[in-house]
Motif scaffolding. Sequence first.
Motif, PDB file in Angstrom:
ATOM      1  N   GLU A 301      -9.174   3.030   2.159  1.00  8.19           N
ATOM      2  CA  GLU A 301      -9.982   2.269   1.197  1.00  8.19           C
ATOM      3  C   GLU A 301      -9.164   1.157   0.558  1.00  8.19           C
ATOM      4  OE1 GLU A 301     -13.549   3.733  -0.679  1.00  8.19           O
ATOM      5  OE2 GLU A 301     -12.261   5.408  -1.281  1.00  8.19           O
ATOM      6  N   GLN A 302      -7.919   1.469   0.293  1.00  7.66           N
ATOM      7  CA  GLN A 302      -6.993   0.480  -0.224  1.00  7.66           C
ATOM      8  C   GLN A 302      -6.912  -0.713   0.725  1.00  7.66           C
ATOM      9  OE1 GLN A 302      -3.371  -1.404   0.566  1.00  7.66           O
ATOM     10  NE2 GLN A 302      -3.713   0.521   1.582  1.00  7.66           N
ATOM     11  N   ARG A 305     -10.037  -2.770   0.594  1.00  8.44           N
ATOM     12  CA  ARG A 305     -10.122  -3.620  -0.606  1.00  8.44           C
ATOM     13  C   ARG A 305      -9.216  -4.836  -0.470  1.00  8.44           C
ATOM     14  NH1 ARG A 305     -10.805   1.412  -3.479  1.00  8.44           N
ATOM     15  NH2 ARG A 305      -8.562   1.713  -3.510  1.00  8.44           N
ATOM     16  N   ARG A 306      -8.028  -4.626   0.057  1.00  6.98           N
ATOM     17  CA  ARG A 306      -7.112  -5.764   0.213  1.00  6.98           C
ATOM     18  C   ARG A 306      -7.658  -6.745   1.241  1.00  6.98           C
ATOM     19  NH1 ARG A 306      -5.547  -7.451  -3.512  1.00  6.98           N
ATOM     20  NH2 ARG A 306      -3.880  -8.658  -2.561  1.00  6.98           N
ATOM     21  N   ILE A 315      -0.655 -11.196  -1.198  1.00 10.82           N
ATOM     22  CA  ILE A 315       0.329 -10.503  -2.040  1.00 10.82           C
ATOM     23  C   ILE A 315       0.237  -9.004  -1.690  1.00 10.82           C
ATOM     24  CG2 ILE A 315       1.052 -10.010  -4.427  1.00 10.82           C
ATOM     25  CD1 ILE A 315       1.225 -12.975  -3.845  1.00 10.82           C
ATOM     26  N   PRO A 316       1.379  -8.346  -1.570  1.00  2.00           N
ATOM     27  CA  PRO A 316       1.320  -6.934  -1.169  1.00  2.00           C
ATOM     28  C   PRO A 316       0.418  -6.096  -2.083  1.00  2.00           C
ATOM     29  CG  PRO A 316       3.582  -7.716  -1.142  1.00  2.00           C
ATOM     30  CD  PRO A 316       2.757  -8.825  -1.738  1.00  2.00           C
ATOM     31  N   SER A 317      -0.244  -5.135  -1.468  1.00  2.00           N
ATOM     32  CA  SER A 317      -1.164  -4.256  -2.179  1.00  2.00           C
ATOM     33  C   SER A 317      -0.495  -3.629  -3.400  1.00  2.00           C
ATOM     34  CB  SER A 317      -1.612  -3.157  -1.218  1.00  2.00           C
ATOM     35  OG  SER A 317      -2.499  -2.282  -1.862  1.00  2.00           O
ATOM     36  N   GLY A 318      -1.189  -3.722  -4.528  1.00  2.00           N
ATOM     37  CA  GLY A 318      -0.722  -3.058  -5.749  1.00  2.00           C
ATOM     38  C   GLY A 318       0.612  -3.568  -6.274  1.00  2.00           C
ATOM     39  N   PHE A 319       0.945  -4.822  -5.948  1.00  2.00           N
ATOM     40  CA  PHE A 319       2.235  -5.352  -6.414  1.00  2.00           C
ATOM     41  C   PHE A 319       2.323  -5.287  -7.944  1.00  2.00           C
ATOM     42  CE2 PHE A 319       4.569  -8.899  -8.297  1.00  2.00           C
ATOM     43  CZ  PHE A 319       5.841  -8.633  -7.821  1.00  2.00           C
ATOM     44  N   GLN A 327      -1.803   3.782  -8.384  1.00  2.00           N
ATOM     45  CA  GLN A 327      -3.226   3.570  -8.134  1.00  2.00           C
ATOM     46  C   GLN A 327      -3.885   4.945  -8.031  1.00  2.00           C
ATOM     47  OE1 GLN A 327      -4.672   0.517  -7.894  1.00  2.00           O
ATOM     48  NE2 GLN A 327      -2.720  -0.535  -8.141  1.00  2.00           N
ATOM     49  N   ARG A 328      -5.132   5.020  -8.460  1.00  2.00           N
ATOM     50  CA  ARG A 328      -5.824   6.313  -8.424  1.00  2.00           C
ATOM     51  C   ARG A 328      -7.202   6.158  -7.802  1.00  2.00           C
ATOM     52  NH1 ARG A 328      -3.560   7.092 -13.590  1.00  2.00           N
ATOM     53  NH2 ARG A 328      -1.994   8.733 -13.516  1.00  2.00           N
ATOM     54  N   TYR A 342      -1.313   7.064  -5.617  1.00  2.00           N
ATOM     55  CA  TYR A 342      -0.320   6.539  -4.674  1.00  2.00           C
ATOM     56  C   TYR A 342       0.213   5.228  -5.208  1.00  2.00           C
ATOM     57  CZ  TYR A 342      -4.268   3.599  -3.493  1.00  2.00           C
ATOM     58  OH  TYR A 342      -5.326   2.738  -3.597  1.00  2.00           O
ATOM     59  N   ASP A 345       4.846  -0.128  -2.292  1.00  2.00           N
ATOM     60  CA  ASP A 345       5.765  -1.216  -2.618  1.00  2.00           C
ATOM     61  C   ASP A 345       5.985  -1.980  -1.322  1.00  2.00           C
ATOM     62  OD1 ASP A 345       7.737  -2.902  -3.432  1.00  2.00           O
ATOM     63  OD2 ASP A 345       9.193  -1.348  -3.958  1.00  2.00           O
ATOM     64  N   SER A 346       5.397  -3.157  -1.255  1.00  2.00           N
ATOM     65  CA  SER A 346       5.433  -3.960  -0.027  1.00  2.00           C
ATOM     66  C   SER A 346       5.008  -3.138   1.187  1.00  2.00           C
ATOM     67  CB  SER A 346       6.836  -4.532   0.194  1.00  2.00           C
ATOM     68  OG  SER A 346       7.119  -5.464  -0.808  1.00  2.00           O
ATOM     69  N   ARG A 408     -15.301   4.319 -10.194  1.00  2.00           N
ATOM     70  CA  ARG A 408     -14.264   4.166 -11.207  1.00  2.00           C
ATOM     71  C   ARG A 408     -14.897   4.144 -12.595  1.00  2.00           C
ATOM     72  NH1 ARG A 408     -10.597  -1.060 -11.362  1.00  2.00           N
ATOM     73  NH2 ARG A 408      -8.638  -0.217 -12.088  1.00  2.00           N
TER      74      ARG A 408
ATOM     75  N   GLU B  61      -4.528  -1.363 -16.401  1.00  2.00           N
ATOM     76  CA  GLU B  61      -4.631  -0.865 -15.026  1.00  2.00           C
ATOM     77  C   GLU B  61      -6.080  -0.571 -14.638  1.00  2.00           C
ATOM     78  OE1 GLU B  61      -2.549  -0.675 -12.627  1.00  2.00           O
ATOM     79  OE2 GLU B  61      -0.578  -0.874 -13.544  1.00  2.00           O
ATOM     80  N   PRO B  66      -8.784  -2.446  -8.300  1.00  2.00           N
ATOM     81  CA  PRO B  66      -7.871  -1.488  -7.680  1.00  2.00           C
ATOM     82  C   PRO B  66      -7.061  -2.166  -6.565  1.00  2.00           C
ATOM     83  CG  PRO B  66     -10.100  -0.608  -7.773  1.00  2.00           C
ATOM     84  CD  PRO B  66     -10.187  -2.017  -8.228  1.00  2.00           C
ATOM     85  N   ASP B  67      -5.793  -1.848  -6.530  1.00  2.00           N
ATOM     86  CA  ASP B  67      -4.861  -2.320  -5.503  1.00  2.00           C
ATOM     87  C   ASP B  67      -4.537  -3.805  -5.586  1.00  2.00           C
ATOM     88  OD1 ASP B  67      -4.685   0.255  -4.083  1.00  2.00           O
ATOM     89  OD2 ASP B  67      -6.776  -0.139  -3.613  1.00  2.00           O
ATOM     90  N   SER B  68      -5.156  -4.499  -6.551  1.00  2.00           N
ATOM     91  CA  SER B  68      -4.816  -5.918  -6.679  1.00  2.00           C
ATOM     92  C   SER B  68      -3.440  -6.020  -7.334  1.00  2.00           C
ATOM     93  CB  SER B  68      -5.870  -6.633  -7.532  1.00  2.00           C
ATOM     94  OG  SER B  68      -5.841  -6.133  -8.853  1.00  2.00           O
ATOM     95  N   PRO B  69      -2.753  -7.134  -7.089  1.00  2.00           N
ATOM     96  CA  PRO B  69      -1.443  -7.294  -7.727  1.00  2.00           C
ATOM     97  C   PRO B  69      -1.593  -7.672  -9.193  1.00  2.00           C
ATOM     98  CG  PRO B  69      -1.957  -9.205  -6.380  1.00  2.00           C
ATOM     99  CD  PRO B  69      -3.092  -8.236  -6.184  1.00  2.00           C
ATOM    100  N   PHE B  70      -0.620  -7.299  -9.985  1.00  2.00           N
ATOM    101  CA  PHE B  70      -0.612  -7.687 -11.394  1.00  2.00           C
ATOM    102  C   PHE B  70       0.770  -8.255 -11.716  1.00  2.00           C
ATOM    103  CE2 PHE B  70      -0.132  -7.086 -15.985  1.00  2.00           C
ATOM    104  CZ  PHE B  70      -1.338  -7.608 -16.446  1.00  2.00           C
ATOM    105  N   MET B 248     -13.764   3.318 -21.236  1.00  2.00           N
ATOM    106  CA  MET B 248     -14.043   2.958 -19.844  1.00  2.00           C
ATOM    107  C   MET B 248     -15.282   2.072 -19.753  1.00  2.00           C
ATOM    108  SD  MET B 248     -11.694   3.903 -17.823  1.00  2.00           S
ATOM    109  CE  MET B 248     -12.272   3.991 -16.118  1.00  2.00           C
ATOM    110  N   HIS B 330       2.809 -18.353   0.425  1.00  2.00           N
ATOM    111  CA  HIS B 330       1.547 -17.599   0.471  1.00  2.00           C
ATOM    112  C   HIS B 330       0.387 -18.511   0.852  1.00  2.00           C
ATOM    113  CE1 HIS B 330       2.753 -13.538  -0.602  1.00  2.00           C
ATOM    114  NE2 HIS B 330       3.658 -14.099  -1.385  1.00  2.00           N
ATOM    115  N   GLU B 507       6.590 -12.858  -4.242  1.00  2.00           N
ATOM    116  CA  GLU B 507       5.318 -12.385  -4.783  1.00  2.00           C
ATOM    117  C   GLU B 507       5.029 -13.039  -6.134  1.00  2.00           C
ATOM    118  OE1 GLU B 507       7.698 -10.206  -3.663  1.00  2.00           O
ATOM    119  OE2 GLU B 507       6.720  -9.776  -1.743  1.00  2.00           O
ATOM    120  N   MET B 511       1.956 -15.564  -6.817  1.00  2.00           N
ATOM    121  CA  MET B 511       0.891 -15.312  -7.807  1.00  2.00           C
ATOM    122  C   MET B 511       0.824 -16.436  -8.832  1.00  2.00           C
ATOM    123  SD  MET B 511       1.034 -11.217  -8.494  1.00  2.00           S
ATOM    124  CE  MET B 511      -0.474 -11.279  -9.481  1.00  2.00           C
TER     125      MET B 511
END
Lengths: 489, 532
Positions: A301-302, A305-306, A315-319, A327-328, A342, A345-346, A408, B61, B66-70, B248, B330, B507, B511
């Motif tokens: 799923e991650q 989404r990316r 940009i790497p996932s969840g940077f 991430q949850r 999870y 990191d890159s 979520r 967060e 979800p999973d996007s960079p910050f 939430m 990028h 990165e 960004m």
Amino acid sequence: MRLVEDEDSLVESIAAASREAAASFGDGTVYLERFVAPSRHIEVQIFGDRHGRVIHLHERECSIQRRHQKVIEEAPSASIDANTRSALHEAALRAGHAVGYTNAGTVEFLLAPTGEFFFLEVNTRLQVEHPVTEAVLGLDLVELQLDVAAGRALPDQAAIAAPSGHAIEARIYAEDPTADFAPSTGTIERFVAAEGVRTDAAIDLSGEVSAHYDALIAKVIAHGDDRAQAINRLADALRRTQLVGVSHNIALLVRTLEHDEFRDAEADTGFIARHGADVLGAELVDGDERDACLLAAALAEQAARRADATVLQSIPSGFRNVVTEPQRTTYELGDTTFVVSYRLDSGRLVTADVDGRALDDPVLYGAEPDHVDLLVAGLRRSYSVHIGPERVTVNSTRATLSVGRRARFAEPEVLVEAGSLVASMPGTVSAVAVEPGDRVSAGDTLIVLEAMKMEIAVKASVGGNIESVDVVVGDTVEVGDVLVVIDSD
Amino acid sequence: MSTLLSRIDVRSEEYAANRAAMVDRLDRLAAFHAEAVDGGGERYRQRHHDRGRLLARERVERLVDPDSPFLELSATAGAETEFATGGSLITGIGVVAGTECVVLANDPTVKGGSFNPISVRKILRALDICLENRLPMVFLVESGGADLPHQLEIFLPAGEIFRKITELSAASVPTVSLVFGNSTAGGAYVPGMSDYVVMVDGQARVFLGGPPLVKMATGENATEEELGGARMHATISGVADYLAHDEMDCLRLGRQIISGLHYAKRGPAPTANPSPPLYDPDEILGIVSADLKVPFPVREILARIVDGSEFDEFKPAYGPNLVCGFASLHGQPIGVLANDRGVLLNEDAKKAAQFIQLANRVDTPLLFCQNVTGYMVGTEYEQRGMVKDGSHQINAVTNSTVPHLTLQIGGSYGAGTYGMCGRPYDPRFLFVWPNAQTAVMGGAQLAGTLSIVARASAQDRGLEFDEEADAQRTAAIEAQIEHEQQASVLSGLLHDDGMIDPRHSREVLGMALSAALTNECVGADTYGVFRM
């Protein structure tokens, strides 16, 4: 069909069976038979042509049943000796000759532990389980039927070969074995048959399972040199079969096939009831294996989404330049929720746990929306993943795990009045036993719903006074419709 | 494009020593980050959780996709000051419902989320980033207002917060306040000035004066809920546009608002699937000299940042102390100016001025990689017009209108800081590596210069020069400058947008560039007069 074990329930059972019959077949006539238990179900495939010839195509055993319907069938039977076998074949041929039978037919018998067998009925059609006969004889029974219909003569009995090897068929039903085999309707999001076996299915990649037909949606047939090989091939194929969108009995089929009792050909018609459908039908993956599947689901799923990101996609996932929390993703499996955490990191998996249980040295080799290559506890597996609108399905080659995705953010809740009884499945209201103001106790039957050839009694969840009855006989209801509201004590 | 070839020896002693020095600095950076993440400490975090509330970082967060960079900005603000590291709030660039936003979140575990002078600077910087780059603002509010004992340094500067929020609105940059708790007195104007306001039922308190103040001022007895509860504001005063059931729900509504904006970026979109660099960014740690006096090859750094390690160098044989060229980051084309050897000579400055103009002609953003000791001094260079040439570079940098990103990879001294787009030249973003040093000149040079001037002064007046006192003074000044020029000190005072791990440069810059290109990217066609 109803089993009556004591005299008290005889009248009610006859009435219920009669209602069911009337609704399904337009004729409420019922008849009574002796109940033989424990028993095995053995049937003989016969064929008759227009030239007076009746032959048999050997027997099948269909002892694994639920609700008196067949679940697993095999040819030949592994539980009869040569004498019983020839006696059964003889009896079937006599029946065929007696009525001057033409076309394919099945003569069904019950086999008692004593070796006695009892005639059940003749099914004057090709049956669901005919492929096992085809597999061991190398024949096409439909072709034979067409030959018979065209007036051609059947081959001589002597020309019918002895069964070669062993074939087993498993019926995949859209039903929930852990909820008393309640039929499951809905949209099949995904159906992927395993390779290397015959799968006959009523559905293609997807389809609709409605309340109007039988719950049987596919049958998988494996052939082997011997019974053990057929069992292993079929169990493996079922483990790789993906069926998503409705509840199904694949886990029950696999557990049954792999059960020592079945392997030893000791299983009778009471097998499922004796071992418990909820036990046999429970999710095939559990513990660490389930956690790995859940992680695979989350990582797929991650990746999805990316891949769908409209900004910062490269940009790497969840940077995070400052690391905080992982991430949850929350998944639901029945009434249980699992929180998968999870951190990547890159693209490297730095942490992974399910409900705080860290996975054993996980290494991620690749994550795509439909495929995750993951090593856990030294075992590298290729997980195929399907992301549906509400569910995520993972097949690890050992089993398919389909979990609901917990949003979520909760949508503002739709409140259901306390004490409301809602329909648990779609169906038609066939009886309403109460009216507003009636006093009821917990367990009293209030409404009878009919769906998929079954009657479901909606019983009072609590004692109290009936506040409202929201349906009348003949209403069609959907899952979640309020039927009755009880003002509880 | 041309590909940069790496020639480093990862087995050399020098590499190992460099790496060890940088790892030490990264450990310190991690410690600063840990302080910021710790907020008000375990006890206050627990108390906050016990109230059923989410921590500031948990809110952020859950707000972002979800999973996007910050990209957290100024995470070490306040470090090496009397104030808590982090400045009692989190700021950063995150993706909310597919839209890059500047997110600000008060950390209520640090003195109730109250503003100290560092917090004010951090908020103002974040709001400047919103305006310059046209990034929507999402402010997660829970603050006790000003840290009153420090009001002298807060009251007047903090007024700009509210001014900037409404300036954003006037510029059609959306502003959203999600109020989770107190937002009182001046703080009430954060939601007050925002385009959209969501308040959490039973938690948000937005009023000019609380019950004690009202009692004192007017004698009225009023409850907090009556004066500034979320439900009151959503149903009576209209200060809240949306009433959230809980935290939430508040975050959900914030996402819904951003989603509903259908906010479009004005800059160009990146090309898809850019190639990563050919070389491992981890090797940057061994390339950067442990001692800043030793120059290090900047092309080796660029080869570990830009797409595919591809770099088309401009005027490679002219002004070789400054490397100029085009690359992409990028998927976005950029022009790069990077110091290869610390000092800038006349040719380097002229090359820079020309290159900046060329990038502006093709609307290409610029990346400055600073490791500069300044413009060359001495008779020869002065006579060749070093002031004039340096002025050309500063003129071009100043009047260039494409987005500038500055990455400080080493020293940044003297007018070189200006010519290489240091903080006073308003790069859209400026990030520093933990080894970076910034000052008018190095500690030893500065102290030595003062010593020479003092000695000459004493001589002029015929006084005896106290060698011992001079040595002490010189040592003290050198130590002071050595401290002041450290990245952690300058970053603590918000002179940049954050100290980053060099391995994250690609990165972080990617960004920042994407954020900058939320605004349009149009090159300049006018500059100051170039003195010839």
